[in-house]
Write an enzyme that holds these catalytic residues in place. Sequence first.
Site, PDB file in Angstrom:
ATOM      1  N   ASP A  22      26.347  33.354  14.693  1.00 45.22           N
ATOM      2  CA  ASP A  22      26.185  34.644  15.334  1.00 45.22           C
ATOM      3  C   ASP A  22      26.645  34.499  16.789  1.00 45.22           C
ATOM      4  O   ASP A  22      27.842  34.505  17.058  1.00 45.22           O
ATOM      5  CB  ASP A  22      24.696  34.993  15.200  1.00 45.22           C
ATOM      6  CG  ASP A  22      24.349  36.401  15.593  1.00 45.22           C
ATOM      7  OD1 ASP A  22      25.110  37.306  15.269  1.00 45.22           O
ATOM      8  OD2 ASP A  22      23.297  36.596  16.223  1.00 45.22           O
ATOM      9  N   ARG A  80      14.890  34.827   1.597  1.00 44.94           N
ATOM     10  CA  ARG A  80      15.766  33.658   1.435  1.00 44.94           C
ATOM     11  C   ARG A  80      16.115  33.436  -0.032  1.00 44.94           C
ATOM     12  O   ARG A  80      17.129  32.846  -0.363  1.00 44.94           O
ATOM     13  CB  ARG A  80      15.086  32.394   1.956  1.00 44.94           C
ATOM     14  CG  ARG A  80      14.840  32.370   3.441  1.00 44.94           C
ATOM     15  CD  ARG A  80      14.426  30.960   3.870  1.00 44.94           C
ATOM     16  NE  ARG A  80      13.796  30.939   5.179  1.00 44.94           N
ATOM     17  CZ  ARG A  80      14.437  30.877   6.338  1.00 44.94           C
ATOM     18  NH1 ARG A  80      15.742  30.819   6.350  1.00 44.94           N
ATOM     19  NH2 ARG A  80      13.791  30.861   7.480  1.00 44.94           N
ATOM     20  N   GLY A 105      26.401  31.770  18.479  1.00 46.83           N
ATOM     21  CA  GLY A 105      26.917  30.409  18.602  1.00 46.83           C
ATOM     22  C   GLY A 105      26.122  29.549  19.569  1.00 46.83           C
ATOM     23  O   GLY A 105      26.411  28.366  19.722  1.00 46.83           O
ATOM     24  N   LEU A 136      24.201  26.446  17.781  1.00 52.69           N
ATOM     25  CA  LEU A 136      25.151  25.527  17.158  1.00 52.69           C
ATOM     26  C   LEU A 136      25.989  24.789  18.201  1.00 52.69           C
ATOM     27  O   LEU A 136      26.251  23.586  18.069  1.00 52.69           O
ATOM     28  CB  LEU A 136      26.066  26.320  16.214  1.00 52.69           C
ATOM     29  CG  LEU A 136      27.029  25.488  15.401  1.00 52.69           C
ATOM     30  CD1 LEU A 136      26.296  24.432  14.595  1.00 52.69           C
ATOM     31  CD2 LEU A 136      27.840  26.386  14.480  1.00 52.69           C
ATOM     32  N   ASP A 183      24.505  28.228   7.842  1.00 50.32           N
ATOM     33  CA  ASP A 183      24.514  29.440   7.019  1.00 50.32           C
ATOM     34  C   ASP A 183      25.356  30.540   7.662  1.00 50.32           C
ATOM     35  O   ASP A 183      26.237  31.120   7.034  1.00 50.32           O
ATOM     36  CB  ASP A 183      23.077  29.936   6.751  1.00 50.32           C
ATOM     37  CG  ASP A 183      22.235  30.077   8.030  1.00 50.32           C
ATOM     38  OD1 ASP A 183      22.710  29.695   9.118  1.00 50.32           O
ATOM     39  OD2 ASP A 183      21.097  30.570   7.929  1.00 50.32           O
TER      40      ASP A 183
END
Length: 171
Positions: free
Chosen positions: A100, A162, A102, A105, A97
């Site tokens: 930020d 959400r 990282g 990820l 999504d």
Amino acid sequence: MKPELKTLIDEAELKETVAALAAEICEDYRDKDPLLVGLLKGSFVFMADLIRQLDIPVEVDFMAATSYVGRESTGELVVLKGLNESVHDRHVLIVEDIIDTGLTLHQIYDRLSTEGPASIEICTLIDKPARRQVEVPVKYVGREIPDLFIVGYGIDFDQKYRWLPYVGTID
Ligand code: IMP
Ligand code: MG
């Protein structure tokens, strides 16, 4: 106390952004039967819209992970829900999504890379490059935004918002 929301990316812009990403992905993954790996929970709305804009067959899987940032800058990856499918010999596209720092990820990318995928790339709807702490090789970026806290279109604040069909900033 209800926080004020301001629209940052409206529904029409989101649709255009997702369509542009889908066009690039179709081009690159035709005949590759890619495995799209969505990172929960935030990516589920984006994933649902993205796959419906693709006109190539894909498979979809999801994982959930967090990283505890301790003394070491990258922290330790904690996988809350692993993949159902094997990534071995698959063309893997990680679907996120928002990126930020990282940190999370980066670790997911490293972990999946060791499992022998045929290829592995990252697609994010939103990128906040100003906040990056570690380098992540992101191939597909929907929108770059400045350092703002956003919600909606799958993205939460404390598990809320959400469901919003647009992306807004929160005060
Ligand atoms: P990071 O890149 O490891 O720092 O973490 C990225 C994750 O933090 C995203 O997948 C989101 O779940 C969350 N996140 C980052 N920025 C925002 C934001 O502006 N609003 C809501 N969640 C965010
Ligand atoms: Mg996320």
